[in-house]
Design an enzyme around this catalytic site. Structure first.
Site, PDB file in Angstrom:
ATOM      1  CD  GLN A 142      -1.761  -2.314   1.570  1.00 34.17           C
ATOM      2  OE1 GLN A 142      -0.981  -2.529   2.488  1.00 34.17           O
ATOM      3  NE2 GLN A 142      -2.304  -3.288   0.864  1.00 34.17           N
ATOM      4  CG  HIS A 143       3.076   1.720   2.552  1.00 33.00           C
ATOM      5  ND1 HIS A 143       3.567   1.076   3.674  1.00 33.00           N
ATOM      6  CD2 HIS A 143       1.788   2.003   2.840  1.00 33.00           C
ATOM      7  CE1 HIS A 143       2.624   0.964   4.586  1.00 33.00           C
ATOM      8  NE2 HIS A 143       1.522   1.507   4.108  1.00 33.00           N
ATOM      9  N   PRO A 144       3.622   2.598  -2.323  1.00 36.11           N
ATOM     10  CG  PRO A 144       2.377   3.168  -4.211  1.00 36.11           C
ATOM     11  CD  PRO A 144       2.241   2.607  -2.831  1.00 36.11           C
TER      12      PRO A 144
END
Lengths: 187, 507
Positions: B440-442
């Site tokens: 969920q953290h590009p």
């Protein structure tokens, strides 16, 4: 196309008929999300191909089969409407990837069980066995991709959720006084 | 004043403003609010639709996925080498991913800031110099500790196991007020208890006179020489997201805040950053894995805060463990079996506990325009691959210490394992493609740096070789953080906004 029409016709009666006590707390869970969404391209062609939906249904009948057989037809109709809506919104790359995955599963599963027949021609029990063998093989990835999408949708049906002991107390989002107190930007 | 919808606007849309902010997520909302409150004319354009908490709060999880997330939550990064395919989840709506996070708020870790300020030469990015920005965001979001009473029984089980093994666990802090632990933060808080930017910063921005438009896709930036003059794009229809009228915004300054996926694509389409060739590269994703455990007694793990505890005890291995829960369909999807065997396992859902872990990774991913549309690729380093093994093994040990009967590791085709099998399981030999991985953290695709040849933006967020064009979002973070990035992104955005409001606007 005939299937598509019958599925649409069956969807709304399902919302009333195939809904247990859990449904009373989550009425929206059995209403298809797809009704207001135009599922056709401007030229009239469907966004999600009927071929993909037929394959997905074949797989769903097996994946969610119990000892008594596949799930109720109306629930599968509902599932296919949800799948169509989901993929129509998911973008072309996703549709292509999942379409390819469903095709691969339908070809590979019978072959992996040494059956020279199409997956569609197999009885549900034989389909279950073929897919189980494929799932345990190094070629499981396409099956897992389609299964994942179907599971996410299938267990949102209140009856399916109830059958596995899940009570989505909040996953249907009851409106509370707090929600109205903080109405959000621009409301 | 309210959000205006490109989907219902008749004809073309032409706007003129001081500052155009592209993207309404965690960073864009902060910039819009700070600049509007400083008296500047601000227009925010967002590609996604607008839903109020009352609207997204009644969506089923899959409805939320298809209406609020990029590619209906099915976007993925292709794994290169010994790397799994990674499901990358990003919001696309007014409020962006902040509407869809678990609300976890971590400050930028001191060790990370130390690396940025010393090794990378970003001397202004120190704990002391960011303190005011950190405080400002925490105050605006009402960051608070999750009380023990909101812990789900799933998390309680994991904490029990961790205590037995001497692994310290800590309470998570989140941006909430009045949370009742209904456990569906990831699909939009139905109670307005999660203070995402749509109910905080964007409301303030509107009150200060900002104009916010949903359903507006920016295709390219406009330039006069090196100076950005605005942006062009299309209005999108409400359902199929197909182009309608044309969008043209003229602005004295442009802030790109479309996230680590959208921002590099926009810069690439606009020809920005050709000199360095770094636009879209250096992507980190915090590869995340979840481990499930079946207990004899029912836990009903969906009751309680979605995320309430974490552990940084394995940071030396590049691993952070955080609590979570996911809807039953997602749980069932990851359980082996077809037909009756699948149903038998699905019936164990009320007995399942889940915990997640993520890797403080190195930047080996990329976002490119691709032949068939935008594409993400990611190559896991050997170090990160080792971290994944550590993560899975430690989490399984903790669950077994808590009394789990069976543990499900994120290894496709493995099935449930019992405690006696774990020591002999050669997890390091599992091929990467067999791992089930999400993110969920590009971050990091428009990297900040001091060298124009090795970065996309300068230490103030200004795109090299341009004038008045700034990138302010998770894409500029120079390295991975190792913790959930929401607060970090907002802190960096606050710092940028405070600098921008001091810079005179040229006509």
């Amino acid at each position: 196309m005939g299937w598509r029409k019958s599925a649409l016709a069956a969807a709304h009666p399902l919302a009333k008929r195939d809904q247990g006590p859990l449904g009373s707390a989550s009425v929206s869970a059995s209403e298809p999300s797809s009704s207001p969404f135009p599922l056709r391209q401007p030229g009239g062609a469907p966004i999600v191909s009927g071929r993909f939906l037929r394959r997905a249904r074949l797989l769903a009948e097996a994946i969610f089969a119990s000892h008594a057989g596949p799930p109720p037809r109306q629930r599968l109709d509902w599932l296919m409407l949800e799948a169509e809506d989901y993929l129509a919104r998911g973008g072309a790359q996703i549709r292509f990837t999942l379409g390819l995955a469903a095709f691969a599963v339908c070809v590979l599963a019978p072959l992996w069980s040494w059956r020279l027949r199409s997956l569609a021609s197999l009885e549900v029990n034989a389909r279950v066995a073929a897919l189980e063998r494929l799932e345990a093989s190094p070629l499981a990835a396409p099956l897992l991709a389609v299964k994942a999408m179907l599971c996410v949708l299938y267990y949102e049906h209140p009856d399916a959720a109830r059958e596995v002991g899940f009570e989505p107390t909040c996953l249907t989002g009851p409106r509370s006084p707090a929600a109205h107190a903080s109405a959000g930007v621009g409301s | 004043m309210s959000v205006q919808h490109g989907a219902t606007h008749a004809g073309d849309l032409r706007l003129e403003t001081d500052v155009l902010v592209i993207g309404s997520g965690a960073a864009g909302a902060v910039v819009a609010c700070e600049l509007a409150e400083a008296g500047q004319r601000v227009v925010v354009v967002e590609e996604g639709p607008h839903f109020t908490p009352q609207q997204y709060g009644v969506m089923r999880p899959s409805e939320s996925l298809r209406k609020l997330w990029v590619d209906a939550g099915l976007a993925f990064a292709i794994g290169l080498g010994d790397t799994p395919m990674i499901n990358v989840m990003m919001g696309r709506c007014i409020g962006g991913s902040s509407v869809l996070t678990g609300g976890v708020c971590f400050r930028i870790p001191g060790s990370v800031l130390h690396q940025w300020s010393t090794e990378l030469g970003l001397t202004e990015l120190t704990e002391a110099k960011l303190e005011a920005a950190h405080e400002s965001v925490e105050r605006a979001l009402h960051v608070e500790e999750v009380p023990t009473s909101l812990r789900s029984r799933s998390s309680q089980k994991f904490v029990q196991g961790a205590e037995r093994l001497g692994v310290p666990m800590k309470p998570i802090v989140r941006n909430t007020k009045g949370c009742n632990g209904c456990g569906r933060c990831n699909f939009g808080c139905p109670h307005g208890a999660k203070l995402s930017v749509d109910v905080t910063y964007l409301e303030r921005a509107l009150a200060a006179g900002a104009e916010i438009w949903s359903d507006c896709r920016v295709d390219r930036l406009s330039f006069r020489g090196a100076r950005v003059t605005g942006a062009e794009g299309r209005l999108l229809d409400a359902e199929r997201r197909q182009p309608r009228g044309r969008l043209r915004v003229q602005a004295k300054r442009v802030v790109v805040a479309a996230g680590a996926y959208g921002s590099p694509l926009l810069l690439q389409r606009s020809g920005v950053g050709r000199r360095s060739g770094q636009v879209g590269r250096n992507m980190t994703v915090h590869p995340a894995f979840r481990v499930m455990a079946r207990f004899k007694e029912p836990l009903r793990g969906w009751e309680g805060a979605l995320q309430s505890v974490y552990s940084d005890a394995f940071e030396a291995d590049g691993v952070t463990l955080t609590g979570l829960f996911v809807p039953p369909g997602v749980l069932a999807a990851t359980m082996p079996g077809i037909g009756p065997s699948h149903l038998r396992r699905a019936e164990s859902i009320p007995h399942l506990a889940i915990f997640g872990g993520m890797i403080h990774d190195e930047g080996n991913g990329a976002v490119t325009r691709g032949l068939f549309g935008p594409q993400m690729t990611y190559r896991m380093s050997a170090k990160d691959r080792h971290s994944a093994t550590v993560l899975m093994r430690r989490m399984a040990e903790i669950f077994f210490a808590a009394g789990a009967e069976e543990v499900f590791l994120p290894v496709l085709g493995l099935g449930g394992i019992h405690a006696d099998r774990l020591p002999s399981l050669a997890l390091e030999r599992v091929p990467g493609r067999q791992l089930e991985c999400g993110s969920q953290h590009p971050l990091g695709t428009c990297k900040m740096g001091v060298n124009p040849n090795g970065s996309v933006v300068d230490p103030n967020g200004k795109a090299w070789d341009t004038e008045e064009l700034y990138v302010v979002d998770g894409s500029t973070l120079p390295t991975s953080l190792g913790v959930n990035p929401q607060l970090s992104i907002m802190t960096m955005a606050t710092r940028s906004a405070w600098k921008l409001r001091e810079l005179p606007l040229r006509g």
